[in-house]
Design a protein around this motif. Structure first.
Motif, PDB file in Angstrom:
ATOM      1  N   THR A 166       0.833  -1.203   0.000  1.00  0.00           N
ATOM      2  CA  THR A 166       0.000   0.000   0.000  1.00  0.00           C
ATOM      3  C   THR A 166       0.869   1.255   0.000  1.00  0.00           C
ATOM      4  O   THR A 166       2.031   1.241   0.426  1.00  0.00           O
ATOM      5  CB  THR A 166      -0.925   0.038   1.238  1.00  0.00           C
ATOM      6  N   ARG A 170      -3.716   3.371  -0.231  1.00  0.00           N
ATOM      7  CA  ARG A 170      -4.243   2.672  -1.408  1.00  0.00           C
ATOM      8  C   ARG A 170      -3.393   1.437  -1.685  1.00  0.00           C
ATOM      9  O   ARG A 170      -2.178   1.452  -1.502  1.00  0.00           O
ATOM     10  CB  ARG A 170      -4.215   3.573  -2.655  1.00  0.00           C
ATOM     11  N   THR A 172      -1.275  -0.912  -3.924  1.00  0.00           N
ATOM     12  CA  THR A 172      -0.453  -0.646  -5.109  1.00  0.00           C
ATOM     13  C   THR A 172       0.262  -1.889  -5.628  1.00  0.00           C
ATOM     14  O   THR A 172       1.110  -1.789  -6.514  1.00  0.00           O
ATOM     15  CB  THR A 172       0.604   0.437  -4.795  1.00  0.00           C
ATOM     16  N   PRO A 375      -9.004   1.527  -0.872  1.00  0.00           N
ATOM     17  CA  PRO A 375      -9.040   1.945  -2.274  1.00  0.00           C
ATOM     18  C   PRO A 375      -8.187   1.051  -3.170  1.00  0.00           C
ATOM     19  O   PRO A 375      -7.084   0.636  -2.805  1.00  0.00           O
ATOM     20  CB  PRO A 375      -8.494   3.380  -2.227  1.00  0.00           C
ATOM     21  N   ASN A 376      -8.739   0.740  -4.343  1.00  0.00           N
ATOM     22  CA  ASN A 376      -8.094  -0.066  -5.391  1.00  0.00           C
ATOM     23  C   ASN A 376      -7.992  -1.546  -5.047  1.00  0.00           C
ATOM     24  O   ASN A 376      -7.333  -2.302  -5.760  1.00  0.00           O
ATOM     25  CB  ASN A 376      -6.695   0.464  -5.743  1.00  0.00           C
ATOM     26  N   ILE A 412      -6.458   5.912 -12.181  1.00  0.00           N
ATOM     27  CA  ILE A 412      -5.651   5.447 -11.048  1.00  0.00           C
ATOM     28  C   ILE A 412      -4.189   5.824 -11.296  1.00  0.00           C
ATOM     29  O   ILE A 412      -3.638   5.512 -12.353  1.00  0.00           O
ATOM     30  CB  ILE A 412      -5.780   3.921 -10.878  1.00  0.00           C
TER      31      ILE A 412
END
Length: 573
Positions: A166, A170, A172, A375-376, A412
């Protein structure tokens, strides 16, 4: 400090962790929505055969077939099964999109759906009301794996995700471990869909065989551990699922038999379930399990499935489903036992407990697009709490999560990976190696001395405590006793000796088993009532408390690294 230059690296737009049921559907839907999207699927086994339905299934559940059922009745049936602890919007979307998936599977040649004499789909009842199980055949996984290849989906087999990465809250990417080679890969991804399945390797089966479980035994709950560590919300870990299985054969039975009209009888030959619930064999699963347990406690066991009253045509359908796509070895099992399931009652046992978002309510908190609270990061299949959605939820929300992620992909930002987090995860992976390098093969003899713990013995030790201390009937004193033992359990895990990279994978899985034990114990303590029947019965709080109606128990990682357990209302429709 480990030198990051020795790590492998891979970049992708969409990383799908888990190639079982939901993962391939997510990959296919992502590429169909945007062929230019780079999609990578990783699985501990192989995408072609991994997951809970590696040999297919004999029914598509849950699906709303037009003309047979409607979405409103589906939602109400799930409301009854979950006792109102469910997200209505999520289940309404599942009902609305489920038949579209059926047609996709037909079009792709992944599954066939037998028809009745009038040409309609054969759809049977398992739920309290309404028919939502469509008879299904086909070797689904190889066909879906082939379609993934045709669409340009990349795959990494024999690869275990060990940690989500992250940045600024978010997701990643993830750290990946090759379970045969020991190769560690840092994957940067704009979005991640978690499809790692349930916690199938939880309570010890009656056979005592560690991997003789109802659900896929290499689903060890690591998806939940990763989501928790990334800051995501987990719900309903107090719901411990129990499944009726054929004695000595850890395979399907209850839905296959009872949806076609089989009875459950006791040793006296009595059809007993109506004594406990007006819906009999169609009562919610937790209440059925509690009734079975009660009959055994009365000395009326063993219990049996009884198919003798069914028509020859129905018996043929049942045998065809069980002995072809579901569990081909089951045919040999019955032949060796000298049992004809159409002529003799079939003895059953209660398996579990286990934790599952498809067969139960446990999992990552998601919305109608499969979005988690991070998120994501999305979740689909048995790792997500979608309310007793079974394989239908895996396919529907795998597809919806992929479509939503792809639609957002251009907005994104490029994923940023904090290498300090990578180094920390490499150290965690390496811990059983005693300081040896990550990528080269493990040296022989074993890395730890002969006094090190055997991974199977440690796993057995953990799991043998689940039934007496965590399973229903629960009590605060037992739950606290289990929590008091967790530090010693984790110390045992840290002393496991490993002889190859497969053992390293086992260590990571056993850590996740321990995580799930703690998740479940803490959630069970907070819900001071009894609900759902056998999944959550408290001796110290034996009654259902209306004050808990419409409330989740939510687990999340606190800012200080400790576990935060809270009560939260279910999202309104």
């Amino acid at each position: 400090m480990h030198d990051a230059t020795t790590l492998q690296s891979v970049d992708t737009d969409l990383l799908i962790i888990g190639g079982g049921t939901a993962g391939p559907m997510a990959a296919i839907k992502a590429k169909l929505r945007d062929p230019a999207c780079d999609v990578l699927v990783v699985d501990k086994a192989t995408v072609r055969r991994g997951g809970s339905i590696c040999r297919g299934m004999d029914a598509y559940n849950n699906v709303v077939v037009p003309g047979v059922a409607d979405v409103d009745s589906y939602v109400e049936s799930i409301r009854a099964m979950s006792d109102g602890i469910f997200d209505e919007k999520v289940n309404r979307v599942l009902g609305e999109r489920s038949f579209e998936v059926l047609r996709d599977l037909e079009e792709w040649g992944a599954a066939t759906f037998p028809r009745d004499a009038a040409g309609g789909y054969i759809v049977e009842q398992l739920h309290p009301f309404g028919r939502f199980l469509a008879e299904m055949r086909g070797d689904i996984k190889p066909v879906m794996a082939k379609k993934c290849r045709e669409l340009g989906v990349r795959t990494m087999d024999r690869t275990m995700a060990t940690r989500l990465l992250t940045h600024e809250g978010r997701v990643t990417g993830a750290v990946l471990l090759g379970v045969r080679t020991g190769e560690v890969t840092v994957c940067r991804a704009k979005a991640v869909i978690m499809c790692t399945g349930s916690q199938g390797r939880f309570g010890l089966p009656e056979t005592g065989y560690l991997f003789g479980t109802f659900d896929c035994p290499y689903n060890a709950g690591e998806g939940w551990s990763m989501i928790y560590e990334a800051g995501g919300d987990l719900v309903n870990f107090e719901f411990l699922d129990h499944t009726a299985l054929i004695r000595d054969f850890e395979g399907p039975g209850h839905s296959t038999f009872t949806r076609h009209g089989a009875y459950l009888i006791n040793a006296l030959g009595e059809r007993f379930l109506f004594r406990y619930h007006e819906l009999g064999e169609h009562a919610p699963s937790g209440l059925r399990a509690k009734a079975m347990q009660a009959e055994i406690g009365l000395g009326h066991g063993p219990l049996y499935y009884d198919l003798r009253h069914l028509s020859d045509e129905t018996k043929t359908i049942i045998k065809d489903g069980l002995f072809s796509c579901e569990r081909p070895t089951e045919k040999a099992f019955f032949e060796l036992k000298g049992i004809d399931i159409g002529l003799q009652p079939v003895e059953l046992v209660l398996a579990g407990p286990h934790l599952c978002g498809g067969h139960g309510l446990t999992g990552a908190l998601v919305d109608e697009w499969g979005r988690t609270t991070v998120p994501n990061l999305y979740a689909a299949g048995d790792v997500a709490s979608t309310g007793l959605g079974f394989v239908g939820a895996a396919w529907v929300f795998g597809g919806l999560a992929a479509e939503h992620a792809v639609e957002r992909m251009a907005d994104i930002p490029a994923p940023v990976v904090d290498m300090a987090d990578v180094h920390a995860e490499v150290a965690r992976i390496r811990a059983p190696l005693g300081g040896n390098p990550v990528n080269p093969p493990l040296p022989q003899p074993p890395l730890h001395n002969d006094e090190g713990n055997d991974p199977r013995e440690v796993e057995y030790k953990l799991r043998r405590h689940i039934k007496p201390l965590l399973d229903s009937p629960k009590h605060a004193s037992r739950l606290r006793d289990l929590l008091g033992k967790m530090a010693a359990f984790r110390a045992d895990i840290d002393r496991i000796r490993v002889t190859d990279w497969h053992d390293v994978m086992k260590v990571l899985e056993i850590r996740s088993i321990a995580d799930c034990m703690e998740f479940s114990a803490r959630a069970s303590l907070l819900r001071e009532e009894s609900r759902w029947g056998m999944p959550h019965t408290r001796l110290d709080f034996p009654e259902r408390d209306p004050a808990w109606n419409g409330s989740y128990v939510v687990l999340r990682r606190g800012a200080d690294g400790g576990m935060v357990v809270t009560r939260q209302p279910v999202r309104s429709a």
